[in-house]
Design a protein around this motif. Structure first.
Motif, PDB file in Angstrom:
ATOM      1  N   GLY A  98       0.754  -0.978   0.001  1.00  0.00           N
ATOM      2  CA  GLY A  98       0.105   0.059   0.186  1.00  0.00           C
ATOM      3  C   GLY A  98       1.239   0.977   0.199  1.00  0.00           C
ATOM      4  N   ALA A  99       1.890   1.458   0.747  1.00  0.00           N
ATOM      5  CA  ALA A  99       2.632   2.649   0.871  1.00  0.00           C
ATOM      6  C   ALA A  99       3.468   2.637  -0.573  1.00  0.00           C
ATOM      7  N   LEU A 100       3.610   1.600  -1.115  1.00  0.00           N
ATOM      8  CA  LEU A 100       4.487   1.765  -2.478  1.00  0.00           C
ATOM      9  C   LEU A 100       3.683   2.415  -3.379  1.00  0.00           C
ATOM     10  N   ILE A 101       2.597   1.780  -3.907  1.00  0.00           N
ATOM     11  CA  ILE A 101       1.547   1.940  -4.491  1.00  0.00           C
ATOM     12  C   ILE A 101       1.297   3.332  -4.184  1.00  0.00           C
ATOM     13  N   LEU A 102       1.271   3.587  -3.102  1.00  0.00           N
ATOM     14  CA  LEU A 102       0.356   5.890  -2.200  1.00  0.00           C
ATOM     15  C   LEU A 102       1.805   6.261  -2.588  1.00  0.00           C
ATOM     16  N   PHE A 103       2.631   6.438  -2.302  1.00  0.00           N
ATOM     17  CA  PHE A 103       3.985   7.410  -3.139  1.00  0.00           C
ATOM     18  C   PHE A 103       4.223   7.203  -3.797  1.00  0.00           C
ATOM     19  N   GLY A 104       4.286   5.966  -4.337  1.00  0.00           N
ATOM     20  CA  GLY A 104       4.278   5.861  -5.884  1.00  0.00           C
ATOM     21  C   GLY A 104       3.289   6.957  -6.756  1.00  0.00           C
ATOM     22  N   SER A 105       2.191   7.184  -6.304  1.00  0.00           N
ATOM     23  CA  SER A 105       1.073   7.919  -7.414  1.00  0.00           C
ATOM     24  C   SER A 105       1.072   9.110  -6.914  1.00  0.00           C
ATOM     25  N   VAL A 106       1.539   9.434  -5.478  1.00  0.00           N
ATOM     26  CA  VAL A 106       1.790  11.129  -5.365  1.00  0.00           C
ATOM     27  C   VAL A 106       2.567  11.665  -6.145  1.00  0.00           C
ATOM     28  N   GLN A 107       3.745  10.849  -6.142  1.00  0.00           N
ATOM     29  CA  GLN A 107       4.872  11.351  -6.768  1.00  0.00           C
ATOM     30  C   GLN A 107       4.953  12.090  -8.142  1.00  0.00           C
ATOM     31  N   VAL A 108       4.561  10.520  -9.198  1.00  0.00           N
ATOM     32  CA  VAL A 108       3.858  10.643 -10.235  1.00  0.00           C
ATOM     33  C   VAL A 108       3.472  11.470 -10.715  1.00  0.00           C
ATOM     34  N   THR A 109       1.861  11.397 -10.256  1.00  0.00           N
ATOM     35  CA  THR A 109       0.836  12.874 -10.020  1.00  0.00           C
ATOM     36  C   THR A 109       1.945  14.305  -9.742  1.00  0.00           C
ATOM     37  N   MET A 110       1.959  14.209  -8.917  1.00  0.00           N
ATOM     38  CA  MET A 110       3.288  15.828  -8.976  1.00  0.00           C
ATOM     39  C   MET A 110       3.918  15.816 -10.588  1.00  0.00           C
ATOM     40  N   ILE A 111       4.724  14.671 -11.010  1.00  0.00           N
ATOM     41  CA  ILE A 111       5.664  15.560 -11.889  1.00  0.00           C
ATOM     42  C   ILE A 111       4.503  15.736 -13.110  1.00  0.00           C
ATOM     43  N   VAL A 112       4.066  15.241 -13.184  1.00  0.00           N
ATOM     44  CA  VAL A 112       2.868  15.338 -14.321  1.00  0.00           C
ATOM     45  C   VAL A 112       2.468  16.175 -13.958  1.00  0.00           C
ATOM     46  N   ALA A 113       1.997  17.026 -13.384  1.00  0.00           N
ATOM     47  CA  ALA A 113       1.230  18.546 -12.587  1.00  0.00           C
ATOM     48  C   ALA A 113       2.115  19.026 -13.486  1.00  0.00           C
ATOM     49  N   ALA A 114       3.912  19.099 -12.721  1.00  0.00           N
ATOM     50  CA  ALA A 114       4.701  19.994 -13.264  1.00  0.00           C
ATOM     51  C   ALA A 114       4.600  20.008 -14.518  1.00  0.00           C
ATOM     52  N   LEU A 115       4.478  18.847 -15.460  1.00  0.00           N
ATOM     53  CA  LEU A 115       4.718  18.924 -16.646  1.00  0.00           C
ATOM     54  C   LEU A 115       3.763  19.670 -18.071  1.00  0.00           C
ATOM     55  N   LYS A 116       2.742  19.459 -17.033  1.00  0.00           N
ATOM     56  CA  LYS A 116       1.254  20.014 -17.433  1.00  0.00           C
ATOM     57  C   LYS A 116       1.503  21.719 -17.585  1.00  0.00           C
ATOM     58  N   GLN A 117       2.006  21.657 -16.021  1.00  0.00           N
ATOM     59  CA  GLN A 117       2.449  23.371 -16.175  1.00  0.00           C
ATOM     60  C   GLN A 117       3.832  24.356 -17.077  1.00  0.00           C
ATOM     61  N   GLY A 118       3.472  23.238 -17.904  1.00  0.00           N
ATOM     62  CA  GLY A 118       4.489  23.584 -18.686  1.00  0.00           C
ATOM     63  C   GLY A 118       6.375  23.531 -18.555  1.00  0.00           C
ATOM     64  N   GLU A 119       6.721  22.976 -17.447  1.00  0.00           N
ATOM     65  CA  GLU A 119       7.815  22.713 -16.824  1.00  0.00           C
ATOM     66  C   GLU A 119       8.407  22.089 -18.207  1.00  0.00           C
ATOM     67  N   LYS A 120      10.085  22.091 -18.725  1.00  0.00           N
ATOM     68  CA  LYS A 120      10.384  21.619 -19.260  1.00  0.00           C
ATOM     69  C   LYS A 120      11.677  20.766 -19.035  1.00  0.00           C
ATOM     70  N   PRO A 121      10.462  19.244 -18.914  1.00  0.00           N
ATOM     71  CA  PRO A 121      11.436  17.490 -18.367  1.00  0.00           C
ATOM     72  C   PRO A 121      12.659  17.477 -18.823  1.00  0.00           C
ATOM     73  N   HIS A 122      14.105  17.456 -17.827  1.00  0.00           N
ATOM     74  CA  HIS A 122      15.644  16.928 -18.166  1.00  0.00           C
ATOM     75  C   HIS A 122      15.023  15.220 -19.121  1.00  0.00           C
ATOM     76  N   PRO A 123      16.062  14.849 -19.931  1.00  0.00           N
ATOM     77  CA  PRO A 123      15.912  13.562 -20.271  1.00  0.00           C
ATOM     78  C   PRO A 123      15.628  12.418 -18.927  1.00  0.00           C
ATOM     79  N   LEU A 124      16.084  12.787 -18.308  1.00  0.00           N
ATOM     80  CA  LEU A 124      16.134  11.951 -16.851  1.00  0.00           C
ATOM     81  C   LEU A 124      14.734  12.262 -16.224  1.00  0.00           C
ATOM     82  N   GLU A 125      14.250  12.942 -16.342  1.00  0.00           N
ATOM     83  CA  GLU A 125      12.564  12.663 -15.898  1.00  0.00           C
ATOM     84  C   GLU A 125      11.736  12.124 -15.914  1.00  0.00           C
ATOM     85  N   TRP A 126      11.967  12.491 -17.681  1.00  0.00           N
ATOM     86  CA  TRP A 126      11.263  10.840 -18.670  1.00  0.00           C
ATOM     87  C   TRP A 126      11.397  10.153 -18.338  1.00  0.00           C
TER      88      TRP A 126
END
Length: 286
Positions: A98-126
Protein backbone atom coordinates in the motif's frame (compact mmCIF):
# COMPACT_ATOMS: atom_id res chain seq x y z
CA UNK A 1 28.49 23.49 17.21
CA UNK A 2 25.84 26.06 16.35
CA UNK A 3 26.61 25.64 12.63
CA UNK A 4 25.65 21.96 12.72
CA UNK A 5 22.62 22.38 15.01
CA UNK A 6 20.10 23.33 12.25
CA UNK A 7 21.24 20.43 10.04
CA UNK A 8 20.98 18.00 12.97
CA UNK A 9 17.50 19.30 13.81
CA UNK A 10 16.40 18.87 10.20
CA UNK A 11 17.81 15.32 10.09
CA UNK A 12 16.02 14.32 13.29
CA UNK A 13 12.72 15.86 12.19
CA UNK A 14 12.98 14.23 8.76
CA UNK A 15 13.76 10.79 10.20
CA UNK A 16 10.88 11.00 12.68
CA UNK A 17 8.52 12.15 9.93
CA UNK A 18 9.39 9.28 7.59
CA UNK A 19 8.83 6.80 10.42
CA UNK A 20 5.48 8.48 11.21
CA UNK A 21 4.35 8.27 7.57
CA UNK A 22 5.29 4.58 7.38
CA UNK A 23 3.62 3.97 10.75
CA UNK A 24 0.37 5.31 9.33
CA UNK A 25 0.28 2.41 6.88
CA UNK A 26 1.19 -0.09 9.61
CA UNK A 27 -1.43 1.18 12.08
CA UNK A 28 -4.13 1.21 9.42
CA UNK A 29 -3.36 -2.34 8.35
CA UNK A 30 -3.08 -3.50 11.98
CA UNK A 31 -6.57 -2.17 12.62
CA UNK A 32 -8.34 -3.13 9.41
CA UNK A 33 -6.54 -6.37 8.49
CA UNK A 34 -7.94 -8.44 11.39
CA UNK A 35 -11.20 -6.47 11.44
CA UNK A 36 -10.66 -4.64 14.74
CA UNK A 37 -12.66 -1.69 13.37
CA UNK A 38 -14.58 -0.86 10.21
CA UNK A 39 -12.89 1.33 7.62
CA UNK A 40 -15.35 4.23 7.87
CA UNK A 41 -15.01 4.51 11.65
CA UNK A 42 -11.22 4.26 11.39
CA UNK A 43 -11.15 7.07 8.84
CA UNK A 44 -13.44 9.30 10.94
CA UNK A 45 -11.50 8.74 14.17
CA UNK A 46 -8.24 9.35 12.32
CA UNK A 47 -9.33 12.70 10.89
CA UNK A 48 -11.04 13.88 14.09
CA UNK A 49 -8.03 13.03 16.27
CA UNK A 50 -5.66 14.46 13.65
CA UNK A 51 -7.62 17.72 13.56
CA UNK A 52 -7.63 17.88 17.38
CA UNK A 53 -3.88 17.28 17.59
CA UNK A 54 -3.08 19.86 14.91
CA UNK A 55 -5.35 22.36 16.63
CA UNK A 56 -3.57 21.68 19.94
CA UNK A 57 -0.19 22.20 18.24
CA UNK A 58 -1.40 25.49 16.79
CA UNK A 59 -2.71 26.63 20.19
CA UNK A 60 0.47 25.54 21.99
CA UNK A 61 2.62 27.44 19.49
CA UNK A 62 0.38 30.49 20.02
CA UNK A 63 -0.43 30.91 16.35
CA UNK A 64 -3.94 32.25 15.82
CA UNK A 65 -4.11 32.00 12.03
CA UNK A 66 -5.91 28.64 12.20
CA UNK A 67 -8.94 30.38 13.71
CA UNK A 68 -9.42 32.15 10.39
CA UNK A 69 -9.74 28.76 8.70
CA UNK A 70 -7.19 29.39 5.99
CA UNK A 71 -8.03 26.11 4.33
CA UNK A 72 -10.21 25.71 1.28
CA UNK A 73 -13.28 23.52 0.87
CA UNK A 74 -11.80 22.17 -2.36
CA UNK A 75 -8.62 21.12 -0.54
CA UNK A 76 -10.68 19.66 2.32
CA UNK A 77 -12.71 17.57 -0.12
CA UNK A 78 -9.52 16.26 -1.73
CA UNK A 79 -8.10 15.51 1.73
CA UNK A 80 -11.29 13.58 2.51
CA UNK A 81 -10.98 11.66 -0.79
CA UNK A 82 -7.43 10.70 0.19
CA UNK A 83 -8.53 9.59 3.67
CA UNK A 84 -11.47 7.46 2.52
CA UNK A 85 -9.63 5.67 -0.29
CA UNK A 86 -6.54 5.16 1.92
CA UNK A 87 -8.60 3.53 4.67
CA UNK A 88 -10.72 1.28 2.48
CA UNK A 89 -7.71 0.17 0.40
CA UNK A 90 -6.05 -1.27 3.51
CA UNK A 91 -8.91 -3.72 3.92
CA UNK A 92 -7.07 -5.65 1.20
CA UNK A 93 -3.50 -4.41 0.83
CA UNK A 94 -0.40 -5.28 2.83
CA UNK A 95 1.30 -2.34 4.56
CA UNK A 96 4.39 -2.24 2.32
CA UNK A 97 2.46 -2.74 -0.91
CA UNK A 98 0.00 0.00 0.00
CA UNK A 99 2.76 2.46 0.92
CA UNK A 100 4.60 1.75 -2.34
CA UNK A 101 1.49 2.32 -4.46
CA UNK A 102 0.61 5.44 -2.45
CA UNK A 103 3.96 7.21 -2.65
CA UNK A 104 4.55 6.10 -6.22
CA UNK A 105 1.20 7.58 -7.22
CA UNK A 106 1.85 10.80 -5.28
CA UNK A 107 5.19 11.44 -6.95
CA UNK A 108 3.98 10.50 -10.44
CA UNK A 109 0.98 12.83 -10.00
CA UNK A 110 3.20 15.75 -8.99
CA UNK A 111 5.66 15.14 -11.83
CA UNK A 112 2.84 14.95 -14.41
CA UNK A 113 1.30 18.14 -12.97
CA UNK A 114 4.64 19.92 -13.29
CA UNK A 115 4.91 18.84 -16.92
CA UNK A 116 1.37 19.99 -17.63
CA UNK A 117 2.13 23.40 -16.12
CA UNK A 118 4.78 23.93 -18.74
CA UNK A 119 7.97 22.81 -17.03
CA UNK A 120 10.51 21.60 -19.57
CA UNK A 121 11.50 18.12 -18.46
CA UNK A 122 15.06 16.88 -18.36
CA UNK A 123 15.54 13.57 -20.24
CA UNK A 124 16.12 11.89 -16.88
CA UNK A 125 12.68 13.07 -15.75
CA UNK A 126 11.02 11.46 -18.76
CA UNK A 127 12.97 8.24 -18.23
CA UNK A 128 12.19 8.22 -14.51
CA UNK A 129 8.49 8.87 -15.01
CA UNK A 130 8.18 6.05 -17.55
CA UNK A 131 10.14 3.68 -15.29
CA UNK A 132 7.95 4.50 -12.29
CA UNK A 133 4.76 4.01 -14.32
CA UNK A 134 6.06 0.66 -15.57
CA UNK A 135 6.72 -0.37 -11.98
CA UNK A 136 3.21 0.58 -10.86
CA UNK A 137 1.62 -1.22 -13.81
CA UNK A 138 3.75 -4.31 -13.16
CA UNK A 139 2.86 -4.34 -9.45
CA UNK A 140 -0.91 -4.32 -10.07
CA UNK A 141 -0.93 -6.42 -13.26
CA UNK A 142 -2.83 -9.73 -13.07
CA UNK A 143 -1.02 -12.70 -11.60
CA UNK A 144 -0.84 -14.92 -8.53
CA UNK A 145 1.37 -12.44 -6.65
CA UNK A 146 -0.54 -9.32 -7.66
CA UNK A 147 -2.27 -7.31 -4.92
CA UNK A 148 -6.10 -7.13 -5.08
CA UNK A 149 -7.25 -4.93 -7.95
CA UNK A 150 -9.84 -2.93 -6.00
CA UNK A 151 -7.46 -2.23 -3.13
CA UNK A 152 -4.76 -1.16 -5.58
CA UNK A 153 -7.09 1.18 -7.49
CA UNK A 154 -8.28 2.77 -4.24
CA UNK A 155 -4.67 3.37 -3.15
CA UNK A 156 -3.79 4.88 -6.54
CA UNK A 157 -6.74 7.24 -6.03
CA UNK A 158 -5.42 8.06 -2.55
CA UNK A 159 -2.00 8.86 -4.01
CA UNK A 160 -3.42 11.05 -6.76
CA UNK A 161 -5.59 12.87 -4.20
CA UNK A 162 -2.65 13.47 -1.87
CA UNK A 163 -0.56 14.69 -4.80
CA UNK A 164 -3.20 17.25 -5.74
CA UNK A 165 -3.64 18.23 -2.08
CA UNK A 166 0.11 18.88 -1.86
CA UNK A 167 0.00 20.97 -5.02
CA UNK A 168 -2.91 23.05 -3.69
CA UNK A 169 -1.02 23.77 -0.48
CA UNK A 170 2.20 24.93 -2.13
CA UNK A 171 1.34 28.62 -1.86
CA UNK A 172 0.30 28.49 1.79
CA UNK A 173 2.29 30.81 4.04
CA UNK A 174 1.48 28.69 7.09
CA UNK A 175 1.15 25.04 5.98
CA UNK A 176 0.40 23.74 9.50
CA UNK A 177 -2.51 26.18 9.86
CA UNK A 178 -3.63 25.35 6.32
CA UNK A 179 -3.66 21.61 6.98
CA UNK A 180 -5.34 22.06 10.39
CA UNK A 181 -8.16 24.03 8.79
CA UNK A 182 -8.56 21.45 6.03
CA UNK A 183 -8.65 18.59 8.54
CA UNK A 184 -11.44 20.39 10.41
CA UNK A 185 -13.38 21.02 7.19
CA UNK A 186 -12.99 17.37 6.09
CA UNK A 187 -14.50 15.96 9.31
CA UNK A 188 -18.18 16.45 8.26
CA UNK A 189 -17.54 14.46 5.07
CA UNK A 190 -16.05 11.56 7.04
CA UNK A 191 -18.93 11.60 9.52
CA UNK A 192 -21.29 11.43 6.56
CA UNK A 193 -19.59 8.25 5.30
CA UNK A 194 -19.77 6.75 8.80
CA UNK A 195 -23.50 7.48 8.98
CA UNK A 196 -24.07 5.88 5.58
CA UNK A 197 -22.06 2.84 6.74
CA UNK A 198 -23.74 2.69 10.15
CA UNK A 199 -24.99 -0.86 9.60
CA UNK A 200 -21.38 -2.04 9.13
CA UNK A 201 -19.97 -0.23 12.15
CA UNK A 202 -17.70 -2.43 14.24
CA UNK A 203 -15.60 -1.07 17.08
CA UNK A 204 -13.14 -2.69 19.45
CA UNK A 205 -10.84 -1.00 21.94
CA UNK A 206 -7.81 -2.08 19.90
CA UNK A 207 -9.25 -0.67 16.69
CA UNK A 208 -10.19 2.65 18.29
CA UNK A 209 -6.75 3.07 19.90
CA UNK A 210 -5.00 2.31 16.61
CA UNK A 211 -7.19 4.84 14.78
CA UNK A 212 -6.48 7.53 17.38
CA UNK A 213 -2.74 6.83 17.23
CA UNK A 214 -2.86 7.03 13.43
CA UNK A 215 -4.68 10.36 13.55
CA UNK A 216 -3.07 12.15 16.49
CA UNK A 217 0.53 10.93 16.24
CA UNK A 218 1.27 9.48 12.79
CA UNK A 219 -0.85 12.13 11.01
CA UNK A 220 -1.15 15.21 13.24
CA UNK A 221 2.31 15.23 14.79
CA UNK A 222 3.78 13.66 11.63
CA UNK A 223 2.56 16.45 9.34
CA UNK A 224 3.65 19.16 11.80
CA UNK A 225 7.16 17.65 11.94
CA UNK A 226 7.27 17.37 8.14
CA UNK A 227 6.45 21.02 7.60
CA UNK A 228 9.10 21.96 10.17
CA UNK A 229 11.65 19.71 8.41
CA UNK A 230 10.84 21.22 5.01
CA UNK A 231 12.35 24.51 6.17
CA UNK A 232 15.78 22.85 6.03
CA UNK A 233 15.27 20.71 2.91
CA UNK A 234 15.48 21.57 -0.76
CA UNK A 235 12.52 20.48 -2.89
CA UNK A 236 14.68 17.81 -4.49
CA UNK A 237 15.88 16.42 -1.20
CA UNK A 238 12.34 16.47 0.21
CA UNK A 239 11.12 14.40 -2.73
CA UNK A 240 14.06 12.01 -2.46
CA UNK A 241 13.83 11.22 1.24
CA UNK A 242 10.16 10.25 0.90
CA UNK A 243 11.31 7.26 -1.14
CA UNK A 244 12.33 5.68 2.16
CA UNK A 245 8.72 5.49 3.43
CA UNK A 246 7.61 2.39 1.44
CA UNK A 247 10.84 0.62 2.46
CA UNK A 248 10.24 1.38 6.15
CA UNK A 249 6.59 0.31 5.83
CA UNK A 250 7.56 -2.95 4.12
CA UNK A 251 10.13 -3.76 6.81
CA UNK A 252 7.60 -2.90 9.52
CA UNK A 253 5.02 -5.14 7.86
CA UNK A 254 7.46 -8.04 7.88
CA UNK A 255 8.53 -7.46 11.49
CA UNK A 256 5.18 -6.65 13.09
CA UNK A 257 2.50 -8.04 10.77
CA UNK A 258 4.20 -11.20 9.48
CA UNK A 259 3.81 -10.00 5.90
CA UNK A 260 5.87 -11.65 3.19
CA UNK A 261 8.26 -9.91 0.80
CA UNK A 262 7.42 -11.19 -2.69
CA UNK A 263 9.74 -11.03 -5.69
CA UNK A 264 7.09 -8.95 -7.50
CA UNK A 265 7.11 -6.34 -4.70
CA UNK A 266 10.91 -6.17 -4.72
CA UNK A 267 11.13 -5.71 -8.49
CA UNK A 268 8.26 -3.20 -8.56
CA UNK A 269 9.92 -1.28 -5.71
CA UNK A 270 13.17 -1.06 -7.65
CA UNK A 271 11.35 0.19 -10.76
CA UNK A 272 9.12 2.72 -8.97
CA UNK A 273 11.64 4.08 -6.49
CA UNK A 274 14.44 4.04 -9.08
CA UNK A 275 12.24 5.84 -11.59
CA UNK A 276 11.23 8.52 -9.11
CA UNK A 277 14.86 8.89 -8.09
CA UNK A 278 15.86 9.48 -11.74
CA UNK A 279 13.09 12.05 -12.14
CA UNK A 280 14.20 13.91 -9.00
CA UNK A 281 17.81 13.88 -10.21
CA UNK A 282 16.73 15.26 -13.58
CA UNK A 283 14.77 18.05 -11.90
CA UNK A 284 17.77 19.02 -9.76
CA UNK A 285 19.98 19.38 -12.82
CA UNK A 286 17.78 21.98 -14.50
Amino acid sequence: MSYHAPALKTSILTSCTLIAFATNSLLTRMALGPGSIDAASFMTLRLVSGAAMLLAIMTFSQRKSVVKLQGKWTAALILFLYAVTFSFSYLQLAAGTGALILFGSVQVTMIVAALKQGEKPHPLEWAGLLLALMGLLYLVSPGLAAPPVMGSLLMVMAGVAWGFYSLLGRGSQDPVAYTTANFIRAVPFTIGVSLISLSEMHLTLTGVVLALLSGALASGVGYAMWYAALKGLTATRAATVQLAVPVIAALGGILFLQETLSARLVLASLLILGGIGLAVMGRSEQ
